[in-house]
Design a protein around this motif. Structure first.
Motif, PDB file in Angstrom:
ATOM      1  N   THR A   9       0.819  -1.200   0.000  1.00 28.03           N
ATOM      2  CA  THR A   9       0.000   0.000   0.000  1.00 28.03           C
ATOM      3  C   THR A   9       0.857   1.256   0.000  1.00 28.03           C
ATOM      4  OG1 THR A   9      -0.254  -0.098   2.411  1.00 28.03           O
ATOM      5  CG2 THR A   9      -2.024  -1.053   1.066  1.00 28.03           C
ATOM      6  N   CYS A  10       2.023   1.189   0.599  1.00 29.73           N
ATOM      7  CA  CYS A  10       2.946   2.316   0.591  1.00 29.73           C
ATOM      8  C   CYS A  10       3.362   2.651  -0.841  1.00 29.73           C
ATOM      9  CB  CYS A  10       4.163   1.970   1.444  1.00 29.73           C
ATOM     10  SG  CYS A  10       5.281   3.318   1.742  1.00 29.73           S
ATOM     11  N   SER A  15       0.093   3.584  -3.106  1.00 31.44           N
ATOM     12  CA  SER A  15      -0.454   4.911  -2.789  1.00 31.44           C
ATOM     13  C   SER A  15       0.500   6.020  -3.224  1.00 31.44           C
ATOM     14  CB  SER A  15      -0.779   5.032  -1.301  1.00 31.44           C
ATOM     15  OG  SER A  15       0.391   4.939  -0.511  1.00 31.44           O
ATOM     16  N   TRP A  48      -2.099   6.656   1.901  1.00 32.31           N
ATOM     17  CA  TRP A  48      -1.549   5.370   2.341  1.00 32.31           C
ATOM     18  C   TRP A  48      -2.378   4.772   3.470  1.00 32.31           C
ATOM     19  CZ3 TRP A  48       0.338   4.320   7.271  1.00 32.31           C
ATOM     20  CH2 TRP A  48       0.743   2.996   7.436  1.00 32.31           C
TER      21      TRP A  48
END
Length: 84
Positions: A29-30, A33, A55
């Motif tokens: 997700t880091c 995003s 994030w």
């Protein structure tokens, strides 16, 4: 092998099934995003707060989804991967 004085192993092994998806969801997700935020606002409109907000929102969704999807993914992988 003996444990060193500076071991990072602080979580009991029985929680390994949660630790792996937890770390995977943070990393994925880091990255996603960051790419999505940069694509949406460009380098000029980018801010750390905007990215961290994107994030956190994506992680809150992704972690439970990953926990729910993991058994299915394991089964599908078992169907697709030929064992020796």
């Amino acid at each position: 092998m003996g444990e060193s004085k500076f071991s990072l192993r602080v979580v009991p092994a029985k929680y390994g099934a949660l630790v792996m998806p937890f770390l995977l969801s943070i990393i994925m997700t880091c990255v996603v995003s960051l790419v999505s935020t940069l694509r949406g606002v460009g380098f000029d409109g980018f801010s750390m707060m905007l990215w961290l907000s994107a994030w956190l929102t994506s992680w809150v969704v992704a972690f439970p989804v990953l926990l729910l999807a993991l058994p299915l993914v394991k089964r599908l992988t078992g169907m697709l991967v030929k064992l020796k």
